[in-house]
Design a protein around this motif. Structure first.
Motif, short mmCIF file in Angstrom:
data_model
loop_
_atom_site.label_atom_id
_atom_site.label_comp_id
_atom_site.label_asym_id
_atom_site.label_seq_id
_atom_site.Cartn_x
_atom_site.Cartn_y
_atom_site.Cartn_z
N ALA A 42 0.85 -1.19 0.00
CA ALA A 42 0.00 0.00 0.00
C ALA A 42 0.89 1.23 0.00
O ALA A 42 1.88 1.30 0.72
N LEU A 43 0.56 2.18 -0.84
CA LEU A 43 1.29 3.45 -0.85
C LEU A 43 0.46 4.45 -0.09
O LEU A 43 -0.69 4.68 -0.43
N VAL A 44 1.03 5.00 0.93
CA VAL A 44 0.28 5.92 1.78
C VAL A 44 1.00 7.26 1.82
O VAL A 44 2.23 7.31 1.89
N GLY A 45 0.26 8.33 1.70
CA GLY A 45 0.90 9.63 1.77
C GLY A 45 -0.10 10.72 1.50
O GLY A 45 -1.20 10.46 1.02
N PRO A 46 0.28 11.96 1.81
CA PRO A 46 -0.64 13.08 1.60
C PRO A 46 -0.93 13.29 0.11
O PRO A 46 -0.21 12.76 -0.74
#
Ligand SMILES: Nc1ncnc2c1ncn2[C@@H]1O[C@H](COP(=O)(O)OP(=O)(O)OP(=O)(O)O)[C@@H](O)[C@H]1O
Ligand SMILES: [Mg+2]
Length: 490
Positions: A325-329
């Motif tokens: 999973a790529l998580v970021g603002p």
């Protein structure tokens, strides 16, 4: 006609010949029109095919920077505009040149002095032709540009996404005003274009009168001084001159048309000549079945329209079978990462590898078969649910398709529809998200409950998009938003 059979037979034969020759003339006309249509339609057929092929080879960057309506207008309006020029030109060019050449030869044979007098005015035909050709070129360029602008405007506004915005913000009146304005400009440009042609015809008419005047004057002098017979001068000034100026006028007109149509060709070839940025190598590797090891190796990527890179020196590795999973603002570059694997874009620095192979070394087809995408915003073609489901794998059977539908939790829903898998669903497009573009607060608005439901189940919020798409497209990595991270900016 005096009642003798022999003579009547001859008359009947003549009449028969008359009818026969007109029939033959008509048939030749039909054949000629068939060939001229066949040739011009085939030219358009090829132009459209080549243009479509070339556009389809363009990278995603091209489609982000270009309005769809503009592409459509070039494929339809500009190619159609070429048709009349092509079909009008092919045969009349040959016709007119033959008439012109034979007339000039005949004239020289009769009297070379009068011939020169008749030819003296010809440059007067050619001078305005050049200028009018240029003016027509500019006018057609502007008209076709405006037509493309209007097509693009209609395509955006009348599409479902545009229309939702128009309705949601009650912008009908503003849009009608905008359309009126575009339409008005188009009218003005079209009138201007037609008037250039009209002025040109008038000029040709004047020259057509001025030419014989010169000849009458000179011929009159020759007759009076006894150097030429009256009959020859009259033949020159009437029959021969008409045979000379007719084709010259047509050829001049043709030149104006051809030069004007270069504006259309220019627009068509602007796209035809676009380089193919994302192409496969001559010795591209076919990857039959990827294990699914994804590696980003010091990847730096900047969108062509931006100054700052969206990804800067990014490295990571995903093992086969691993759920990542790529998580970021918002704007961090999550979506960008996912576009580099199927080569929507190529990075400027570093490498993206699948099973240890640089994706730029793989054949585009095999790369496409190894990757699958489940988008936040789903797009359905205007086709049946079956056709949409089988888009990535048309050869899949019913059982496989239903298993995929079940995995995506939409099987019950589809089967509850009166027409089931044969239900036609419609266009519902959303632009690829880009980090800082303002969004609808509600994300994906669902005005049509039936379609919205299908939409949401096919894409956004499917509990396991990776698995859902797997049976049909062997998805390895999809953007996955765990419910806990599900925020509107996602
Ligand atoms: N097609 C594009 N052309 C130019 N710049 C783009 C394009 N798409 C994204 N960007 C820019 O690249 C950067 C990364 O955007 P990206 O869409 O990858 O972010 P994201 O992490 O997916 O954001 P979000 O959470 O909003 O989806 C942003 O600055 C964005 O403005
Ligand atoms: Mg994103």
């Amino acid at each position: 006609l005096t009642g003798q059979h022999g003579q009547f037979g001859f008359v009947a034969l003549l009449i028969g010949l008359l009818v026969g020759s007109s029939l033959l003339g008509g048939l030749i006309g039909v054949v000629q029109s068939y060939f001229s249509n066949r040739i011009s339609q085939s030219i358009m057929f090829d132009l459209r095919n080549q243009l479509f092929d070339r556009v389809l080879k363009q990278s995603i960057a091209f489609f982000t920077a270009t309005r769809t309506g503009d592409v459509m207008s070039r494929l339809s309006n500009d190619v159609n505009g070429v048709q009349s020029v092509v079909s009008d030109t092919i045969f009349s060019l040959v016709n007119n040149i033959v008439i012109l050449a034979s007339t000039v030869v005949l004239m020289f044979a009769l009297d070379w002095k009068l011939t020169i007098a008749a030819l003296v005015v010809l440059p007067a035909f050619l001078l305005p032709t050049r200028r009018v050709g240029k003016a027509t070129f500019q006018a057609r360029k502007a008209t076709q540009g405006k037509l493309a602008e209007m097509t693009a405007y209609m395509q955006e506004t009348l599409g479902i996404s545009g229309m939702q915005l128009v309705k949601a913000f009650v912008k009908q009146v503003a849009e009608i005003t905008r359309f009126r304005k575009l339409n008005d400009e188009l009218r003005r440009l079209n009138i201007r274009q037609s008037m250039i042609g009209r002025w040109f015809f008038m000029l040709m008419g004047v020259l057509g009168t001025a030419g014989p005047a010169v000849l009458w004057l000179f011929g009159g002098y020759l007759v009076v001084t006894g150097q030429e017979s009256l009959g020859t001068v009259v033949t020159f000034a009437t029959v021969l001159l008409a045979r000379l100026y007719g084709p010259v006028g047509s050829l001049a007109n043709m030149q104006v048309n051809v030069v004007g149509s270069l504006a259309l060709f220019q627009r068509i070839f602007e796209y035809m000549d676009l380089p193919v940025e994302i192409d496969e190598k001559a010795a591209a590797v076919r990857l039959a079945a990827a294990r699914g090891e994804v590696e980003f190796d010091h990847v730096t990527f900047r969108y062509p329209s931006r100054d700052r890179p969206a990804l800067k020196d990014v490295s990571f590795q995903i093992e086969p079978g691993q759920l990542a999973a790529l998580v970021g603002p918002t704007g961090a570059g999550k979506t960008t990462v996912t576009t580099l694997l199927p080569r929507f874009y190529d990075p400027q620095l570093g490498a993206v590898r699948l099973d240890g192979l640089d994706v730029r070394d793989l054949s585009l087809e095999s790369l496409g078969q190894q990757t699958g995408m489940v988008y936040q915003d789903t797009f359905l073609f205007h086709a049946t649910i079956r056709e949409n489901l089988l888009y990535a794998k048309p050869e899949a059977g019913d059982a496989e398709m239903m298993a995929a539908a079940k995995a995506a939790y939409i099987r019950d829903f589809i089967e509850s529809l009166p027409e089931g898998y044969e239900t036609v669903v419609g266009e519902r497009r959303r632009k690829a998200t880009s980090g800082d573009r303002p969004r609808h607060p509600q994300g994906s608005a669902r005005l049509d409950p039936g379609r919205g439901h299908l939409q949401s189940r096919l894409g956004v919020g499917a509990p396991d998009p990776g698995r859902a798409a797997a049976p049909l497209s062997r998805t390895h990595l999809a953007r996955y938003r765990p419910p806990a991270l599900n925020h509107p900016g996602g």
